[in-house]
Motif scaffolding. Sequence first.
Motif, PDB file in Angstrom:
ATOM      1  N   ASP A  67      18.040  31.829  -7.826  1.00  0.00           N
ATOM      2  CA  ASP A  67      16.826  31.000  -7.875  1.00  0.00           C
ATOM      3  C   ASP A  67      17.144  29.519  -7.650  1.00  0.00           C
ATOM      4  N   TYR A  68      18.317  29.120  -8.089  1.00  0.00           N
ATOM      5  CA  TYR A  68      18.675  27.703  -8.039  1.00  0.00           C
ATOM      6  C   TYR A  68      18.561  27.140  -6.621  1.00  0.00           C
ATOM      7  N   PHE A  69      18.817  27.969  -5.630  1.00  0.00           N
ATOM      8  CA  PHE A  69      18.809  27.453  -4.252  1.00  0.00           C
ATOM      9  C   PHE A  69      17.456  27.564  -3.563  1.00  0.00           C
ATOM     10  N   ASP A  70      16.456  28.081  -4.278  1.00  0.00           N
ATOM     11  CA  ASP A  70      15.101  28.045  -3.718  1.00  0.00           C
ATOM     12  C   ASP A  70      14.618  26.603  -3.709  1.00  0.00           C
ATOM     13  N   HIS A  71      13.843  26.240  -2.702  1.00  0.00           N
ATOM     14  CA  HIS A  71      13.276  24.889  -2.687  1.00  0.00           C
ATOM     15  C   HIS A  71      12.203  24.788  -3.770  1.00  0.00           C
ATOM     16  N   ALA A  72      12.208  23.699  -4.509  1.00  0.00           N
ATOM     17  CA  ALA A  72      11.259  23.542  -5.615  1.00  0.00           C
ATOM     18  C   ALA A  72      10.074  22.704  -5.126  1.00  0.00           C
ATOM     19  N   HIS A  73       9.181  23.343  -4.344  1.00  0.00           N
ATOM     20  CA  HIS A  73       8.102  22.592  -3.685  1.00  0.00           C
ATOM     21  C   HIS A  73       7.192  21.856  -4.673  1.00  0.00           C
ATOM     22  N   GLU A  74       6.779  22.561  -5.743  1.00  0.00           N
ATOM     23  CA  GLU A  74       5.863  21.937  -6.711  1.00  0.00           C
ATOM     24  C   GLU A  74       6.501  20.715  -7.354  1.00  0.00           C
ATOM     25  N   LEU A  75       7.735  20.892  -7.759  1.00  0.00           N
ATOM     26  CA  LEU A  75       8.474  19.798  -8.407  1.00  0.00           C
ATOM     27  C   LEU A  75       8.627  18.626  -7.435  1.00  0.00           C
ATOM     28  N   GLU A  76       8.955  18.948  -6.191  1.00  0.00           N
ATOM     29  CA  GLU A  76       9.126  17.890  -5.178  1.00  0.00           C
ATOM     30  C   GLU A  76       7.833  17.100  -5.006  1.00  0.00           C
ATOM     31  N   SER A  77       6.699  17.815  -4.894  1.00  0.00           N
ATOM     32  CA  SER A  77       5.469  17.066  -4.630  1.00  0.00           C
ATOM     33  C   SER A  77       5.031  16.280  -5.866  1.00  0.00           C
ATOM     34  N   SER A  78       5.331  16.799  -7.049  1.00  0.00           N
ATOM     35  CA  SER A  78       4.959  16.043  -8.252  1.00  0.00           C
ATOM     36  C   SER A  78       5.818  14.773  -8.376  1.00  0.00           C
ATOM     37  N   LEU A  79       7.101  14.874  -8.035  1.00  0.00           N
ATOM     38  CA  LEU A  79       7.968  13.681  -8.083  1.00  0.00           C
ATOM     39  C   LEU A  79       7.542  12.671  -7.023  1.00  0.00           C
ATOM     40  N   LYS A  80       7.106  13.204  -5.895  1.00  0.00           N
ATOM     41  CA  LYS A  80       6.671  12.347  -4.788  1.00  0.00           C
ATOM     42  C   LYS A  80       5.415  11.570  -5.203  1.00  0.00           C
ATOM     43  N   LYS A  81       4.471  12.311  -5.793  1.00  0.00           N
ATOM     44  CA  LYS A  81       3.210  11.698  -6.238  1.00  0.00           C
ATOM     45  C   LYS A  81       3.467  10.593  -7.245  1.00  0.00           C
ATOM     46  N   SER A  82       4.396  10.860  -8.175  1.00  0.00           N
ATOM     47  CA  SER A  82       4.621   9.856  -9.221  1.00  0.00           C
ATOM     48  C   SER A  82       5.639   8.798  -8.793  1.00  0.00           C
ATOM     49  N   GLY A  83       6.037   8.837  -7.522  1.00  0.00           N
ATOM     50  CA  GLY A  83       6.901   7.784  -6.979  1.00  0.00           C
ATOM     51  C   GLY A  83       8.330   7.806  -7.505  1.00  0.00           C
ATOM     52  N   LYS A  84       8.779   8.962  -8.017  1.00  0.00           N
ATOM     53  CA  LYS A  84      10.155   9.040  -8.549  1.00  0.00           C
ATOM     54  C   LYS A  84      11.114   9.391  -7.408  1.00  0.00           C
ATOM     55  N   THR A  85      11.323   8.416  -6.542  1.00  0.00           N
ATOM     56  CA  THR A  85      12.062   8.696  -5.314  1.00  0.00           C
ATOM     57  C   THR A  85      13.531   9.044  -5.570  1.00  0.00           C
ATOM     58  N   ASN A  95      18.790  21.176  -1.598  1.00  0.00           N
ATOM     59  CA  ASN A  95      18.113  22.121  -0.701  1.00  0.00           C
ATOM     60  C   ASN A  95      19.064  22.673   0.350  1.00  0.00           C
ATOM     61  N   MET A  96      18.984  23.982   0.544  1.00  0.00           N
ATOM     62  CA  MET A  96      19.826  24.609   1.555  1.00  0.00           C
ATOM     63  C   MET A  96      18.933  25.113   2.671  1.00  0.00           C
ATOM     64  N   GLU A  97      19.462  25.081   3.856  1.00  0.00           N
ATOM     65  CA  GLU A  97      18.724  25.547   5.026  1.00  0.00           C
ATOM     66  C   GLU A  97      18.440  27.059   4.897  1.00  0.00           C
ATOM     67  N   SER A  98      17.256  27.488   5.351  1.00  0.00           N
ATOM     68  CA  SER A  98      16.947  28.923   5.291  1.00  0.00           C
ATOM     69  C   SER A  98      17.980  29.706   6.094  1.00  0.00           C
ATOM     70  N   GLY A  99      18.458  30.770   5.511  1.00  0.00           N
ATOM     71  CA  GLY A  99      19.415  31.623   6.225  1.00  0.00           C
ATOM     72  C   GLY A  99      20.863  31.181   6.107  1.00  0.00           C
ATOM     73  N   ALA A 100      21.083  30.048   5.428  1.00  0.00           N
ATOM     74  CA  ALA A 100      22.469  29.573   5.300  1.00  0.00           C
ATOM     75  C   ALA A 100      23.194  30.247   4.143  1.00  0.00           C
ATOM     76  N   ILE A 101      22.408  30.840   3.235  1.00  0.00           N
ATOM     77  CA  ILE A 101      23.022  31.474   2.064  1.00  0.00           C
ATOM     78  C   ILE A 101      22.821  32.980   2.119  1.00  0.00           C
ATOM     79  N   ALA A 102      23.880  33.707   1.835  1.00  0.00           N
ATOM     80  CA  ALA A 102      23.768  35.165   1.724  1.00  0.00           C
ATOM     81  C   ALA A 102      24.264  35.583   0.349  1.00  0.00           C
ATOM     82  N   TYR A 103      23.607  36.556  -0.233  1.00  0.00           N
ATOM     83  CA  TYR A 103      24.040  37.090  -1.523  1.00  0.00           C
ATOM     84  C   TYR A 103      24.451  38.540  -1.342  1.00  0.00           C
ATOM     85  N   ILE A 104      25.628  38.842  -1.832  1.00  0.00           N
ATOM     86  CA  ILE A 104      26.161  40.205  -1.744  1.00  0.00           C
ATOM     87  C   ILE A 104      26.502  40.608  -3.170  1.00  0.00           C
TER      88      ILE A 104
END
Length: 298
Positions: A67-85, A95-104
């Motif tokens: 889960d750690y490598f999923d993009h945290a969209h909600e968190l990102e937009s809330s930080l963006k809104k509150s100006g916590k750059t 953030n990791m690029e889609s397809g760059a991580i594989a789990y075995i």
Amino acid sequence: MGRKVTKAIFPVAGLGTRFLPTTKSIPKEMLSLVDKPLIQYAIDEARAAGIKEFIFVTSRGKGALEDYFDHAHELESSLKKSGKTELLEILRATNMESGAIAYIRQHKALGLGHAVWCARRLLSDDEPFAVVLTDDVIQGEPPCLQQMIEAYDETGGSMVATMEVAADKASSYGVLDIAEDMGAIVRAKGMVEKPAKGTQPSNLAVIGRYILAPTVMTNLNKLKQGAGGEIQLTDAIAEEIEAGRDVFGLRFRGQRFDCGSKAGFLQATVAFGLEREELKDEFVEYLHQVTAMRRAAE
Ligand code: UTP
């Protein structure tokens, strides 16, 4: 001159029993040094070394790690809104690029060699690869894996990270038998896993960074067929030497912390805490106080 290394395997399927009870529900790799989990230190180091594909060998109970490598969209937009750059930047850097991580999955903890072998289908037959153990956190500039890639670009073969250890500590490590000492780089003529006290061929211990020739995977395949119990990565590397192929050790520049042990983890926490501008002064003062109090009590 070796072929370019773009894939790294992160074996994270161990049970982490030394950190029980925490590791009952939290993977060891998610333990945090100051504010960053061990896994992020490993990823940052691999990225700096030019690694593009990240293969995690996981096991039951490692969901938090995935889960750690999923993009945290909600968190990102809330930080963006509150100006916590600043916080937004910290978050985005994970953030990791889609397809760059594989789990075995490794279905049973049959050893480090077995964990690496589990990733075999994600590598082509002629491709060298890196192995990074997240327990070993290394402060180094350039980062340790980059130093190794630079050395490997000159030598080819396989390359392991090494450091000098005291004679009474050698039995906890894989140890190199040295054929030729060229300074920072040594050529190995053997490699022994956890030698019995007093029998170590040198004081150069192998730590958790490897660049491995594709033939090491072939060796693991063979070991898998022959073995009953644990499959050691050391044995597969030692077989390279026996087959007449090059294995080198690099005396990397930097400080390694064994974060798989409690003492090492605490030391790393102090070292990384002291590196932080915003914490340094208060932390140094606290450490002085603690030391003074302990001295006074003695
Ligand atoms: P360790 O020997 O530190 O074992 O593994 P561990 O299970 O993680 O921890 P303890 O000793 O129980 O506290 C060294 C590295 O190899 C991986 C581990 O995840 C760790 O990164 N490993 C080990 C596997 O992925 N699979 C295995 O079968 C064994």
